[in-house]
Design an enzyme around this catalytic site. Structure first.
Site, mmCIF file in Angstrom:
data_model
loop_
_atom_site.group_PDB
_atom_site.id
_atom_site.type_symbol
_atom_site.label_atom_id
_atom_site.label_comp_id
_atom_site.label_asym_id
_atom_site.label_seq_id
_atom_site.Cartn_x
_atom_site.Cartn_y
_atom_site.Cartn_z
ATOM 1 N N ASP A 1 0.863 -1.174 0.000
ATOM 2 C CA ASP A 1 0.000 0.000 0.000
ATOM 3 C C ASP A 1 0.907 1.234 0.000
ATOM 4 O O ASP A 1 2.127 1.127 0.220
ATOM 5 C CB ASP A 1 -0.894 -0.065 1.247
ATOM 6 C CG ASP A 1 -1.731 1.186 1.430
ATOM 7 O OD1 ASP A 1 -2.355 1.642 0.446
ATOM 8 O OD2 ASP A 1 -1.763 1.717 2.555
ATOM 9 N N ASP B 1 -2.321 -0.687 5.843
ATOM 10 C CA ASP B 1 -2.536 -0.081 7.166
ATOM 11 C C ASP B 1 -3.984 0.125 7.564
ATOM 12 O O ASP B 1 -4.239 0.594 8.670
ATOM 13 C CB ASP B 1 -1.818 1.271 7.229
ATOM 14 C CG ASP B 1 -2.530 2.342 6.410
ATOM 15 O OD1 ASP B 1 -2.713 2.135 5.197
ATOM 16 O OD2 ASP B 1 -2.934 3.362 6.989
#
Length: 252
Positions: A26, A203
Site C-alpha cells: 500500500d 494499514d
C-alpha cells in the site's frame, strides 16, 4: 497478530522456500505517513533507493496497490520497474470496463454530496474521476454522524451499482466493477505463478480484502494491534522501511 520482527526467523524460512518474493505494498500510511491532504505526500529518497534495489533483484517482483489514481502514485514514488495499480487495484491491470450506468451513478452521487456536505465544516471531497472520496479527518463526531447519514442516503438508490469503501477517516464511493485490493492482488499473483511467496503490507480497512486473498503468504498490518486478517504487525511507517531494508540486505 504477532509483531513481524519477533517472528523473523520463521518468516525468513518461508522466504527461503520460494525462489521469488511477490511484494505488494500500500502507499499512504504504509510507505509514507498519512497527511491531511494527499497532495502533501511524497516518498523519501532513502526508501526510494531501497525499492529500486529490490526491483533490480531477480528475487523480487514489486507492486504498489493504492486508492490513488495510478499516475498520481507513480509520480510520488518514481521507481521504474514497480507495477503500479491505482483505484484499489483496478487501474493498471487487465480488469473489466466500467459501465456507463456506473459512471452516471458516480457523477450523480458526486453532485448530491457536493451540495449536502456544504453544511458539514471540515469535510472535503476528493474527485478521482471514477470514484469520490469523502475525507473527514478534522470533523467533530456530530459532523461525522451527519456525513455518514448523507453518504448512506445518497448511496441507497445506487446500491446495485456503487460500493462504499471504508478507510482511515475516509469513505469512498466507487463502481462495483472496480472490485477491491483482494481481487487485484489475487489476479496479479496468479499471473506471477506458484513459485512466488506473496507479501502484502497495508494499514487500514481498505487493505483487509488483500490480507484475506493472500492468507497463504506474509500479510502485515501497519499500526496498533487490532482485529485484522493480517498475520503479522508492524508499528509504523518507519518499521516498514526497516523491513524493506532487511529484505534488501538478506534476499536481494
Amino acid at each position: 497478530m504477532r509483531h513481524l520482527f519477533h517472528c523473523w526467523p520463521q518468516v525468513v524460512q518461508r522466504f527461503e522456500a520460494k525462489p521469488t518474493i511477490a511484494l505488494f505494498l500500500d502507499f499512504d500510511g504504509t510507505l509514507v505517513p498519512l497527511q491531511p491532504r494527499p497532495e502533501d505526500v511524497w516518498l523519501d529518497d532513502d526508501t526510494r533507493r531501497t525499492l529500486l534495489r529490490l526491483v533490480r533483484s531477480p528475487r523480487f517482483r514489486v507492486w504498489i496497490v493504492s486508492g490513488r489514481r495510478r499516475a498520481d502514485v507513480r509520480a510520488r514514488v518514481r521507481v521504474p520497474g514497480i507495477r503500479y495499480l491505482g483505484l484499489h487495484g483496478w487501474e493498471g491491470r487487465d480488469a473489466g470496463a466500467i459501465t456507463e450506468e456506473s459512471r452516471e451513478a458516480v457523477a450523480c452521487a458526486k453532485s448530491w454530496l457536493a451540495c449536502l456536505l456544504l453544511s458539514v465544516p471540515g469535510v472535503w471531497l476528493e474527485d478521482k474521476g471514477l470514484t469520490l472520496a469523502i475525507h473527514y479527518q478534522s470533523v467533530a463526531e456530530e459532523g461525522v454522524r451527519k456525513t455518514r447519514k448523507f453518504v448512506q442516503g445518497v448511496l441507497a438508490p445506487f446500491a446495485d451499482t456503487l460500493q462504499l469503501i471504508r478507510g482511515k477517516k475516509v469513505w469512498e464511493l466507487a463502481p462495483r466493477e472496480l472490485g477491491d485490493k483482494g481481487v487485484a492482488v489475487a489476479s496479479e499473483l496468479s499471473a506471477a505463478g506458484s513459485c512466488a511467496m506473496p507479501v502484502f503490507i497495508g494499514d487500514d480497512l481498505m487493505d483487509e480484502p488483500a490480507f484475506s486473498a493472500l492468507a497463504c503468504g506474509v500479510t502485515v498490518r501497519v499500526g496498533r494491534a487490532c482485529r485484522t486478517h493480517a498475520r503479522y504487525r508492524l508499528s509504523s511507517v518507519q518499521q516498514v522501511h526497516r523491513f524493506l531494508k532487511k529484505l534488501e540486505g538478506e534476499f536481494a
